[in-house]
Design a protein around this motif. Sequence first.
Motif, short mmCIF file in Angstrom:
data_model
loop_
_atom_site.label_atom_id
_atom_site.label_comp_id
_atom_site.label_asym_id
_atom_site.label_seq_id
_atom_site.Cartn_x
_atom_site.Cartn_y
_atom_site.Cartn_z
N THR A 136 0.84 -1.19 0.00
CA THR A 136 0.00 0.00 0.00
C THR A 136 0.87 1.24 0.00
O THR A 136 2.05 1.21 0.37
N CYS A 137 0.28 2.32 -0.44
CA CYS A 137 0.94 3.62 -0.39
C CYS A 137 -0.12 4.67 -0.11
O CYS A 137 -1.13 4.75 -0.81
N ASP A 138 0.08 5.44 0.95
CA ASP A 138 -0.86 6.50 1.30
C ASP A 138 -0.33 7.84 0.79
O ASP A 138 0.77 8.24 1.14
N MET A 141 6.61 4.61 -5.20
CA MET A 141 6.92 4.81 -3.78
C MET A 141 6.85 3.48 -3.04
O MET A 141 7.71 3.18 -2.20
N ALA A 142 5.86 2.68 -3.34
CA ALA A 142 5.74 1.36 -2.70
C ALA A 142 6.90 0.46 -3.11
O ALA A 142 7.49 -0.25 -2.29
N ALA A 160 -0.95 9.62 -10.82
CA ALA A 160 -0.70 9.57 -9.38
C ALA A 160 -0.53 8.11 -8.92
O ALA A 160 0.33 7.81 -8.09
N GLU A 161 -1.35 7.22 -9.50
CA GLU A 161 -1.21 5.81 -9.11
C GLU A 161 0.17 5.29 -9.51
O GLU A 161 0.78 4.47 -8.80
N ARG A 162 0.67 5.76 -10.66
CA ARG A 162 2.01 5.33 -11.11
C ARG A 162 3.07 5.73 -10.09
O ARG A 162 3.94 4.93 -9.74
N ILE A 163 2.98 6.95 -9.58
CA ILE A 163 3.99 7.40 -8.62
C ILE A 163 3.81 6.70 -7.27
O ILE A 163 4.79 6.34 -6.61
N ASP A 173 -5.34 9.54 0.10
CA ASP A 173 -5.72 8.44 -0.81
C ASP A 173 -4.83 7.24 -0.54
O ASP A 173 -3.61 7.37 -0.46
N ARG A 174 -5.48 6.08 -0.39
CA ARG A 174 -4.70 4.85 -0.19
C ARG A 174 -4.67 4.06 -1.50
O ARG A 174 -5.71 3.76 -2.09
#
Lengths: 261, 466
Positions: free
Chosen positions: B5-7, B50-51, B43-46, B11-12
Amino acid sequence: MARDMANDAVPPPIDLWSSMRQATSARIGLGRSGDAMPLKAVLDFQLAHAKARDAVHAPLDFDALEEQLAPYETIRVASLAPDRPTYLRRPDLGRRLDKESAAKLDAVQHGYDIVFVLSDGLSSIGVQMHAAPMIRACMERLGDLKVAPIVIARQARVALSDDVGERLGARLAVSLIGERPGLSVAESLGVYLTYEPRVGRRDSERNCISNVHGLGGLSYDLAAEKLAWLARTALKLQLTGVKLKDDVAAIAPPEIAGEIG
Amino acid sequence: MAALTCDLGGDRYVFDDLKDVLAKASSRKSGDELAEIAAETDAERIAARMALADLPLKTFLSETVVPYEDDEVTRLIIDSHDAEAFRPISHLTVGGLRDWLLSHEADSAALAAVSPGLTPEMAAAVSKLMRNQDLIAVAKKRRVVTAFRTTLGLEGRLGSRLQPNHPTDDLRGIAVSVLDGLLYGVGDAVIGINPATDNVPNAISLMKMLDDLRLHYDIPAQTCVLTHVTNTIEIMNRGAPVDLVFQSVAGSEAANNGFGVDLSVLKEAHQAGLSLKRGTVGQNVMYFETGQGSALSAEAHHGVDQQTMEARAYGVARAYDPMIVNTVVGFIGPEYLYDGKQIIRAGLEDHFCGKLLGLPMGVDVCYTNHAEADQDDMDSLMTLLTVAGCTFLIAVPGADDIMLNYQSLSFHDMLYLRGALGVKAAPEFEAWLERMDMVTPEGRIRELGLRDPRVARLVDQTRLVA
């Protein structure tokens, strides 16, 4: 002057490259501007690329094509790809009819020996130039079969002919489609034959005749001759694809056996 | 593995597993969108990156993207992993690996030492966290040297494949294209033909012609006819002059089956090539081609993104000590790499991953007419790759391949790269060019008129051969 040339052991440069150019259409002997290509060669290349891109992106002129095909009856359809950029990104969408086209085909009479599907593919110019004369050459040889109205398809891949053929209840589908343009030939037509077309057929279940064009390619008559032989053999053997290709070498006359993939 | 997961600001983002986070962290590619595995928003790509950055490298040794039981490529990758070489970086996360690769302590020797400890998936993962300049900077440090009749991959060198294809395999037509390329000093990586007709007798006649040309000109170079590896095995059995053994490979067992090969036939071909002992300065005998999207187009991608599958193809290639490997980066078409931006990014990723894994990586800098790209994009990519220390590039007369109907680089482009970036051909080949008096004192390739006796001699030999 004349004597100087006669005494020169090395042939004049122009003659030397031009004799070599008879062996290949590759862009050899272009010369140099420093390390770069001379401007004329750069612009010649850019023109060829521009023509190839125009062939990919120019929309198919349905009205003109129908005029060329008269008096044959035609049906216009479209794939699920709404525009050219989507078509290029999503080959899967180019293989299926949109809802309206599907309904249109479901509503007409069913049950044919063969249906011809004319598709813009990757060169609308190829279809615009060669599809109608190719259809006439095919009708001369296959006119005794029960032929469906000619289907003209926008933003379509080869496999759209599966969807069309299945809905029309055709035993054979023939896709006449614009081939991926190269720099030397931007208007080549490809011909793909599928026995018992239905959605999900694999490319290995088709036979292909490629390079139908007027720049040293296959003539309409020869391409139609090959197609007619393949179509009748496919109806007899009840198959197309790799198995038919294997048999071509053994049983077809030599002018047909060559080049059938 | 538990979901990642990445917050991000309330947004999670949740990623199902390793292959999901890899796919979503990838730079945007039309092929991953076609496969419906790409990030749905930027944003989901970044968030995926990060994850991924926090993921320990050790995860890649316990978690596979294609099941071990189902796939011999996965088995090759896991079974040949060198735990000793991995030890110095085994404590790192993927993000930590990125920082270490860019650090000054990660010099040429250090990078070479960890290569056997890196899996293709690790290389793919870290590349997704790297900007183009990072891919260039690290690849430049990783020299991979191979040899047959020339030595490739040395500092300050850029090799080239002379690709003299002809739509009907006309021997004379091919010979004049070879001549044209030699006049630009091209061909030290290989003089290699893609045959229009792929069968054994045709390949043999092409090989004999190339070998005769090589012997007549006394060129220190290797030749290749890029026919199927099973054909080449048969051709070697018949005693024809095979230098490099070619095959296209991909990143899964099923995709390789689509090419009609498996790991055992590649091994057989490698052994057969070695047994000929035709190399003079080295015995790297294999030539592999790859390209992002090949697994997806064979419906053999197992839901894995195309760049990770491409890196797995390098896992295949490195098992056979190849002389050269190249990605045919823009050939596959816009449904996999849509435009110049995607092609340039993919070319840099492929070169980086290949080098990191220890391959002599080259690139066919190219595009098709239905892609949104042109020669300006190729200018950018070839310049970036040469800065990155690319092993070799492919060149055809006037950048126009008249058999395969796509555009690559021209012979002139190789002159531009020599001039602009100061690179030279392989030392053995450069010495031959000097013997032929084709190099100026400043290191430029001389522009020879056709009246020049040096050219006239080459032309006469072309006539003799073809």
